[in-house]
Design an enzyme around this catalytic site. Structure first.
Site, mmCIF file in Angstrom:
data_model
loop_
_atom_site.group_PDB
_atom_site.id
_atom_site.type_symbol
_atom_site.label_atom_id
_atom_site.label_comp_id
_atom_site.label_asym_id
_atom_site.label_seq_id
_atom_site.Cartn_x
_atom_site.Cartn_y
_atom_site.Cartn_z
ATOM 1 N N HIS A 1 -2.193 1.793 -13.752
ATOM 2 C CA HIS A 1 -3.303 2.444 -13.104
ATOM 3 C C HIS A 1 -2.974 3.917 -13.612
ATOM 4 C CE1 HIS A 1 -4.299 -0.641 -11.058
ATOM 5 N NE2 HIS A 1 -3.378 -0.583 -10.091
ATOM 6 N N LYS B 1 4.954 3.975 -1.818
ATOM 7 C CA LYS B 1 4.544 3.269 -0.539
ATOM 8 C C LYS B 1 5.283 3.806 0.492
ATOM 9 C CE LYS B 1 3.077 -0.627 -2.746
ATOM 10 N NZ LYS B 1 1.621 -0.846 -3.046
HETATM 11 C C1 BG6 Z 1 -2.750 -2.539 -7.020
HETATM 12 C C2 BG6 Z 1 -1.288 -2.673 -6.606
HETATM 13 O O1 BG6 Z 1 -3.048 -2.538 -8.220
HETATM 14 O O2 BG6 Z 1 -3.263 -1.367 -6.298
HETATM 15 C C3 BG6 Z 1 -1.018 -2.250 -4.992
HETATM 16 O O3 BG6 Z 1 -0.747 -3.978 -6.950
HETATM 17 C C4 BG6 Z 1 -1.780 -1.027 -4.506
HETATM 18 O O4 BG6 Z 1 0.503 -2.298 -4.827
HETATM 19 C C5 BG6 Z 1 -3.173 -0.993 -5.218
HETATM 20 O O5 BG6 Z 1 -1.556 -1.162 -3.194
HETATM 21 C C6 BG6 Z 1 -3.659 0.348 -4.728
HETATM 22 O O6 BG6 Z 1 -5.035 0.549 -4.992
HETATM 23 P P1 BG6 Z 1 -6.106 1.160 -4.128
HETATM 24 O O7 BG6 Z 1 -7.571 0.808 -4.818
HETATM 25 O O8 BG6 Z 1 -6.018 0.704 -2.739
HETATM 26 O O9 BG6 Z 1 -5.680 2.634 -4.405
#
Ligand code: BG6
Length: 486
Positions: free
Chosen positions: A236, A335
């Site tokens: 990401h 987190k």
């Molecule tokens: C996921 C991760 O790809 O993205 C998670 O595995 C994370 O750990 C999540 O919580 C976050 O996504 P968003 O869209 O809620 O920011």
């Protein structure tokens, strides 16, 4: 009024159909598209998992989960298009029937969404190939993480590649489907204002933060083998960095965009055993207070086992090319942070000379803040004169555009767009194999350096902004993490 592109009839099979992602994200996304009339009536959504359920049982399970998060009206109508098959990737039983079910609609676009652990990708693709389900308009979607490191990613990609061609393979990174990320493309390339300033002559630094209040909770089994670098940074956050840093593609054609992102990944300076201690910080949350509640630490959630898995990472990345030389990209994710906030902050250089008296106040640097969540929007921080008579007083205020306020609509979830992009066969917002490899090539030496150092991640209290070393990482350079409330 938004115009909608039509969608051909399709069958979408979700492997891992009873899993967290399917129930919390994929099915709600499909339901929302259904409400907007984008799921053609004869299309089928098939959940596949090992649990011995039938269509009725699966629909009942989904109904219970979906009513908590979606509007219940029309839910039953939607669920009539949802089916279930119990299958095990490693056992023959049921696969012939499943293949017959899919082949009953030869004209349909077929999407196989692998929302399972990556270890099963190879078996599942093998089965799909063996039953001839990779032919025609078939596509496979691979959820991240693709592997654990470069070697395992290559093994998976090679095995998938034996069954599905690269143009049939959609490696999903749901951050690319977020509205603000798409808006970054439009802001950069749809306005004449920013692009001339978008380089090291005018930009001081970039921050990309993805902070979550949630802990690891019931995903500990997966997370313990991943950690924040593999879970968030390798995919990401690097994708966000690419969208900020890439050169203008010649068009939005899939390879035009992906070629430019790849060049950024190839230009990232290496972080390895020689500099990881200066450029990276990893942390792990201990018990603390998050959102008003006392919460367990990561190790306690794991039943007290001692573990060196990181739940927080901050790092300073640099891109070695003409546009970005000398501009740090500070990345931070964790987190159990105090707030859920994801944003990209582009800080411009200070003015070269101030004509204002010292008593007028300080001249702050301009900032462009792209907020991904919550409250998606864009803020451009400017210096203006405080209104009113008296001496000239400088104020730093945002030109603030909240998308919800400006457009009065709920932003669609990233998966809504991405799922339909797969059905339409548009891979622009999906990662090509070479991107995933380049991202692992950069992340691998960081993981190796951490492992070689033998140091445990720094502890931080749940509900805090991570270890103090993360503040030191940026303050050493005379900068601070952006705080929207300042
Ligand atoms: C996921 C991760 O790809 O993205 C998670 O595995 C994370 O750990 C999540 O919580 C976050 O996504 P968003 O869209 O809620 O920011």
């Amino acid at each position: 009024m938004a115009s909608q592109q039509s969608v051909e009839p399709f069958d979408l099979v979700i492997f891992g159909g009873t899993g967290d992602l399917a129930v919390r994200k994929l099915l709600p996304a499909l339901f929302h598209r259904f409400l907007d009339g984008q799921i053609p009536p004869n299309s089928r959504i098939v959940g596949v998992a090992r649990e011995g359920l039938d269509d009725t049982g699966y629909r009942a399970q989904l109904r219970e989960a979906l009513v908590q998060i979606c509007d219940a009206a029309k839910l039953d109508e939607f669920l009539q298009q949802v089916f279930y098959r119990a299958l095990d990737a490693r056992k023959d039983a049921g696969w012939d029937d499943f293949a017959a079910l899919i082949k009953a609609e030869p004209e349909h676009v077929r999407v196989f969404y692998l929302s399972t652990s990556p270890e099963l990708f190879v078996d599942l693709c093998g089965r799909l190939g063996q039953h001839g389900l990779n032919l025609g308009q078939s596509r496979v979607v691979l959820e991240k993480p693709i592997g654990h490191d470069l070697a395992s990613a290559n093994r998976i990609n090679d095995a998938v590649g034996k069954v599905f061609s690269e143009s049939q393979t959609f490696r999903i990174d749901h951050y690319l489907g977020k509205e603000t990320v798409q808006n970054l493309l439009v802001l950069r390339f749809g306005n004449a204002l920013f692009e001339p300033l978008w380089n090291s002559a005018h930009i001081d630094h970039v921050q990309i933060s993805v902070a979550e209040t949630v802990g690891v909770g019931h995903r500990a089994g997966y997370y313990e083998h991943a950690g924040a670098l593999r879970d968030m940074v390798q995919n990401h956050m690097l994708q966000l960095l690419c969208m900020v840093a890439m050169e203008p593609p010649s068009s939005l054609a899939p390879d035009a965009v992906r070629d430019e992102k790849l060049k950024v990944l190839h230009s990232l300076k290496a972080i390895d055993a020689g500099n990881a201690a200066q450029l990276t910080v990893r942390g792990q949350y201990r018990a603390g207070v998050a959102e008003g509640d006392h919460v367990l630490g990561y190790q306690e959630e794991l039943g007290g086992s001692k573990t060196g898995t990181e739940t927080f990472v901050a790092l300073k990345a640099e891109i070695a090319n003409w546009r970005w030389a000398g501009v740090p990209f500070y990345l931070r994710t964790g987190k159990r942070m105090p707030d859920r906030v994801s944003e990209i902050v582009v800080t411009f250089k200070p003015v070269p000379h101030s004509i204002f008296d010292a008593g007028s106040g300080t001249l702050a640097q301009n900032r462009l803040v792209l907020r991904l969540q919550p409250d998606e929007g864009v803020k451009l921080w400017l210096t203006i004169k405080h209104p009113g008579p008296g001496g000239l007083r400088l104020r730093h205020v945002p030109l603030d555009m909240s998308f919800a306020e400006a457009f009065g609509v709920q932003q669609p979830d990233a998966y809504e767009r991405l799922l339909l992009d797969v059905v339409r066969g548009n891979p622009t917002l999906f990662m090509r194999r070479d991107e995933v490899e380049a991202a692992w090539r950069w992340a691998g030496p960081i993981l190796a350096a951490w492992a070689a150092s033998g140091e445990a991640p720094r502890s931080y209290a749940a509900g805090s902004w991570g270890p103090s070393a993360s503040v030191a990482l940026i303050e050493r350079d005379g900068r601070t993490w952006h705080d929207d409330n300042e």
